[in-house]
Design a protein around this motif. Sequence first.
Motif, PDB file in Angstrom:
ATOM      1  N   PRO A 266      -5.147  29.723  74.499  1.00  0.00           N
ATOM      2  CA  PRO A 266      -5.843  30.732  75.305  1.00  0.00           C
ATOM      3  C   PRO A 266      -6.519  31.779  74.436  1.00  0.00           C
TER       4      PRO A 266
ATOM      5  N   HIS B  22     -12.151  31.004  81.253  1.00  0.00           N
ATOM      6  CA  HIS B  22     -12.130  29.642  80.707  1.00  0.00           C
ATOM      7  C   HIS B  22     -11.228  28.790  81.587  1.00  0.00           C
TER       8      HIS B  22
ATOM      9  N   THR C  40      -7.398  32.400  81.376  1.00  0.00           N
ATOM     10  CA  THR C  40      -7.586  30.952  81.339  1.00  0.00           C
ATOM     11  C   THR C  40      -6.991  30.343  82.598  1.00  0.00           C
TER      12      THR C  40
END
Length: 270
Positions: A36, A215, A42
């Motif tokens: 991460p 992400h 994330t």
Amino acid sequence: MTDAPSPAPGRTGLRAERVSRTAGGALVLDGVTLAPRPGALTGLLGPNGSGKSTLLRLLAGVLAPETGVVTLDGDPLRGLPRRELARRVAVVGQHADTQVGLTVADAVRLGRLPHRRAWSPPTAADEEAVRSALARTGLSGLAHRTWHTLSGGERQRVQLARALAQEPRELLLDEPTNHLDVRHQLDLLALVSGLRLTCVMALHDLNLAALYCDHLVVLREGRVAAAGPVAEVLTERLVADVYGVRAAVTHPAPDGRPHVRYLGAPAGRG
């Protein structure tokens, strides 16, 4: 959303390197790597049974990988004292319950246990951390309410406040929006996305992930199917390959984040 802070020198954060784990003779995770970004959110996606919760348990040190390693600033978790790990990594589950008549403030104080000696009373620093956590989660006015009088959304905020009272640098969340209505889902994810902690959060809803995550890591049958920025990962091909669903993925203004519109299962699939 602000830019994530840069990690301090020598601090690589929480990482899983080619971890594998079996359960009941079945391979649940197979060589998964997750690193991460510091200060970013994330999202961990994948169908039921893809290994999301198992991976979070490995990152939390609750389970140990059978192959591979999970590290914190380069040190394997298995060699770290539990108290030290709890000072750095906090966990928020799907739901929590208790038979004890705790108040909201008392529940949040549990987050200070890793920072206190056994049987020692709370210090001024402990109480300040609790006050700050209550304020950040909008719970200051509910501090004296008992757990059993709270709604599901309020209980999830208490769980998050308890985690923040630990003053962690890494926060792991296992489908925290389950059992919440849409308003409380949005409120909770907006709060998490603004924390500027290194967060890894398992989610089912692709559009919520697209809206709040920086992400994504997508698991399929215990392996990483895709990883990277949200707009690059959430594609029509990925939704079809991983979830077995036809979808149209658009990137509407103003922020250009992807939006998934489901079109149904492909012909020939149940």
